[in-house]
Motif scaffolding. Structure first.
Motif, PDB file in Angstrom:
ATOM      1  N   SER A  59       0.834  -1.412   0.085  1.00 28.92           N
ATOM      2  CA  SER A  59      -0.239  -0.005  -0.105  1.00 28.92           C
ATOM      3  C   SER A  59       0.884   1.320  -0.069  1.00 28.92           C
ATOM      4  O   SER A  59       0.541   2.275  -0.634  1.00 28.92           O
ATOM      5  N   LEU A  60       2.044   1.170   0.981  1.00 30.09           N
ATOM      6  CA  LEU A  60       2.779   2.461   0.758  1.00 30.09           C
ATOM      7  C   LEU A  60       3.573   2.690  -0.521  1.00 30.09           C
ATOM      8  O   LEU A  60       3.655   3.667  -0.911  1.00 30.09           O
ATOM      9  N   LEU A  61       3.999   1.670  -1.207  1.00 36.87           N
ATOM     10  CA  LEU A  61       4.765   1.688  -2.193  1.00 36.87           C
ATOM     11  C   LEU A  61       3.707   2.071  -3.512  1.00 36.87           C
ATOM     12  O   LEU A  61       4.011   3.316  -4.389  1.00 36.87           O
ATOM     13  N   THR A  62       2.225   1.884  -3.503  1.00 31.52           N
ATOM     14  CA  THR A  62       1.550   2.388  -4.478  1.00 31.52           C
ATOM     15  C   THR A  62       1.247   3.965  -4.026  1.00 31.52           C
ATOM     16  O   THR A  62       1.097   4.653  -4.961  1.00 31.52           O
ATOM     17  N   VAL A 222      -1.755   3.596 -12.264  1.00 35.77           N
ATOM     18  CA  VAL A 222      -1.399   3.023 -11.012  1.00 35.77           C
ATOM     19  C   VAL A 222      -2.503   2.433 -10.324  1.00 35.77           C
ATOM     20  O   VAL A 222      -2.522   1.249  -9.557  1.00 35.77           O
ATOM     21  N   VAL A 223      -3.608   3.231 -10.041  1.00 33.81           N
ATOM     22  CA  VAL A 223      -4.809   2.951  -9.045  1.00 33.81           C
ATOM     23  C   VAL A 223      -5.461   1.993  -9.746  1.00 33.81           C
ATOM     24  O   VAL A 223      -5.849   0.765  -9.291  1.00 33.81           O
ATOM     25  N   GLY A 224      -5.680   1.984 -11.187  1.00 30.51           N
ATOM     26  CA  GLY A 224      -6.457   0.912 -11.718  1.00 30.51           C
ATOM     27  C   GLY A 224      -5.837  -0.233 -11.909  1.00 30.51           C
ATOM     28  O   GLY A 224      -6.364  -1.364 -11.707  1.00 30.51           O
ATOM     29  N   ASN A 225      -4.558  -0.562 -12.194  1.00 31.35           N
ATOM     30  CA  ASN A 225      -3.615  -1.634 -12.061  1.00 31.35           C
ATOM     31  C   ASN A 225      -3.744  -2.489 -10.639  1.00 31.35           C
ATOM     32  O   ASN A 225      -4.093  -3.668 -10.427  1.00 31.35           O
ATOM     33  N   THR A 226      -3.819  -1.768  -9.477  1.00 31.04           N
ATOM     34  CA  THR A 226      -4.081  -2.091  -8.208  1.00 31.04           C
ATOM     35  C   THR A 226      -5.044  -2.711  -7.945  1.00 31.04           C
ATOM     36  O   THR A 226      -5.233  -3.647  -7.199  1.00 31.04           O
ATOM     37  N   TRP A 322     -12.933   2.964 -10.087  1.00 34.47           N
ATOM     38  CA  TRP A 322     -14.435   3.031 -10.774  1.00 34.47           C
ATOM     39  C   TRP A 322     -14.235   2.319 -12.187  1.00 34.47           C
ATOM     40  O   TRP A 322     -14.810   1.334 -12.837  1.00 34.47           O
ATOM     41  N   ILE A 323     -13.050   2.904 -12.876  1.00 39.10           N
ATOM     42  CA  ILE A 323     -12.863   2.406 -14.160  1.00 39.10           C
ATOM     43  C   ILE A 323     -12.225   1.078 -14.042  1.00 39.10           C
ATOM     44  O   ILE A 323     -12.831   0.210 -14.992  1.00 39.10           O
ATOM     45  N   ALA A 324     -11.442   0.470 -13.217  1.00 43.11           N
ATOM     46  CA  ALA A 324     -10.918  -0.675 -13.231  1.00 43.11           C
ATOM     47  C   ALA A 324     -12.112  -1.609 -12.874  1.00 43.11           C
ATOM     48  O   ALA A 324     -12.161  -2.874 -13.525  1.00 43.11           O
ATOM     49  N   VAL A 325     -12.682  -1.243 -11.949  1.00 41.08           N
ATOM     50  CA  VAL A 325     -13.742  -2.261 -11.582  1.00 41.08           C
ATOM     51  C   VAL A 325     -15.029  -2.368 -12.574  1.00 41.08           C
ATOM     52  O   VAL A 325     -15.422  -3.490 -12.718  1.00 41.08           O
ATOM     53  N   SER A 326     -15.349  -1.356 -13.058  1.00 39.05           N
ATOM     54  CA  SER A 326     -16.266  -1.350 -14.140  1.00 39.05           C
ATOM     55  C   SER A 326     -15.917  -2.338 -15.382  1.00 39.05           C
ATOM     56  O   SER A 326     -16.742  -3.064 -15.757  1.00 39.05           O
ATOM     57  N   ARG A 327     -14.902  -2.141 -15.403  1.00 40.85           N
ATOM     58  CA  ARG A 327     -14.142  -3.046 -16.783  1.00 40.85           C
ATOM     59  C   ARG A 327     -14.136  -4.366 -16.366  1.00 40.85           C
ATOM     60  O   ARG A 327     -14.632  -5.311 -17.228  1.00 40.85           O
ATOM     61  N   HIS A 328     -13.761  -4.725 -15.155  1.00 40.05           N
ATOM     62  CA  HIS A 328     -13.576  -6.256 -14.910  1.00 40.05           C
ATOM     63  C   HIS A 328     -14.814  -6.961 -14.363  1.00 40.05           C
ATOM     64  O   HIS A 328     -14.838  -8.212 -14.207  1.00 40.05           O
TER      65      HIS A 328
END
Length: 335
Positions: A59-62, A222-226, A322-328
């Motif tokens: 989490s800290l690295l992100t 970064v957030v989307g990949n995480t 939101w973009i990452a979750v909606s896509r997956h």
């Protein structure tokens, strides 16, 4: 024998009829759903925070990657703020030099100075006689002996004019109007340096905006990949809750809070890095300004700037999640 209660105003008071039972039931259900919605939001907010704390290093690295992406455009924006402050100070020091004709004596010079000061575009004036001009010239060049041998003073009297509006267009217009007055030989102004500074400030603003957009996209990635990895790790759990009727909004909620926590943490780290950088550079910048006989301090993020930085970072984290979750979620099908 029963007594009747006296009537007020000759009319009987009637109680309003109770609301229908169906309406009361509907309001109770709506209130219960709203309280349940709030409880679920609070539970998901706390649960997402606990999940981040279970993996502190990752989490800290992100958050650090988000902070680095936010520090660069924020630092450039602070630099532009300092340039705008310098531009404002230079505008305040913008002046016109009005040179009078050589045959104008001191009395006429005083009357011309009064006429110039009465102009609506002039804030204040300072009359410099020919003798005072020669004394300042000798002191500036250190040639008192050589210039003192001159029989006549070749320098004319002059008037230093501070305009009300320091904008280049207004100053040029004022110079043309003053040059038309009787007894004035020439009006000089040097605004090339001010225009260059403004062009540089405009270029820096566009560069800061471009960097902000690019690094904002970097934060989204970064957030989307995480969040995508988090969705994949909880894929079976998502399929189970969707089998029992959970909506996409219900499933999406904890990941959105995780993205918001990532963005908020990255914003706090970026704010700390900017504060440390400001303290680290404050002393050299002050020493450099002092060597030029000026006082200058680096601008800092005030309450509004800090709130804007944290709000933008949180919104970027939420949007990336939101973009990452909606896509997956579109690819997740209960089996």
């Amino acid at each position: 024998m029963s007594r009747r209660q006296p009537r007020e105003g000759g009319t009987s008071r009637r109680q309003p009829p109770p609301p229908p039972r169906g309406a009361r039931t509907q309001r109770t259900r709506s209130s219960s759903r709203f309280r349940g919605w709030l409880r679920h939001h609070r539970a998901m907010c706390l649960d997402s925070a606990r999940r981040l704390l279970r993996t502190p290093i990752g989490s800290l690295l992100t958050m650090l990657a988000i902070a680095i992406a936010l520090v660069l455009p924020a630092a450039l924006w602070l630099a532009l703020d300092s340039a705008r402050l310098l531009d404002a100070e230079l505008e305040e020091s913008a002046t016109l030099t009005v040179y009078l004709e050589h045959q104008v004596d001191e009395g006429q010079a005083g009357r011309i100075d009064e006429a110039v000061a009465a102009h609506e575009g002039v804030a204040r004036t300072r009359l410099i006689s020919a003798a005072e001009g020669m004394a300042e010239f000798q002191q500036a060049l250190g040639l008192a002996d050589a210039l003192g041998r001159l029989e006549d003073n070749p320098l004319p009297a002059s008037i230093v004019v501070v305009p009300v509006d320091p904008a280049p267009e207004a100053v040029r217009r004022l110079a043309g109007e003053l040059e038309a007055l009787s007894g004035i030989d020439e009006v000089r102004l040097d605004l090339a340096w001010l225009e260059r500074l403004r062009h540089l400030a405009e270029l820096g603003s566009r560069l800061a905006l471009a960097l902000a957009v690019l690094f904002g996209l970097g934060v989204l990635l970064v957030v989307g990949n995480t969040i995508r990895l988090a969705v994949e790790s909880r894929r079976q759990e998502i399929e189970v809750v969707m089998l029992i009727g959970a909506t996409h909004a219900f499933v999406r909620r904890p990941f959105l809070y995780s993205g918001a926590w990532y963005g908020l943490g990255g914003g706090l780290l970026a704010w700390g890095l900017l504060a440390l950088g400001n303290q680290w550079l404050a002393l050299p910048v002050s020493a450099l300004a002092a060597s030029y006989g000026a006082t200058f301090t680096l601008p800092q993020l005030g309450p509004e700037g800090s709130a804007t930085l944290l709000l933008c970072s949180t919104l970027l984290g939420w949007l990336g999640a939101w973009i990452a979750v909606s896509r997956h979620l579109a690819e997740v099908r209960p089996r």
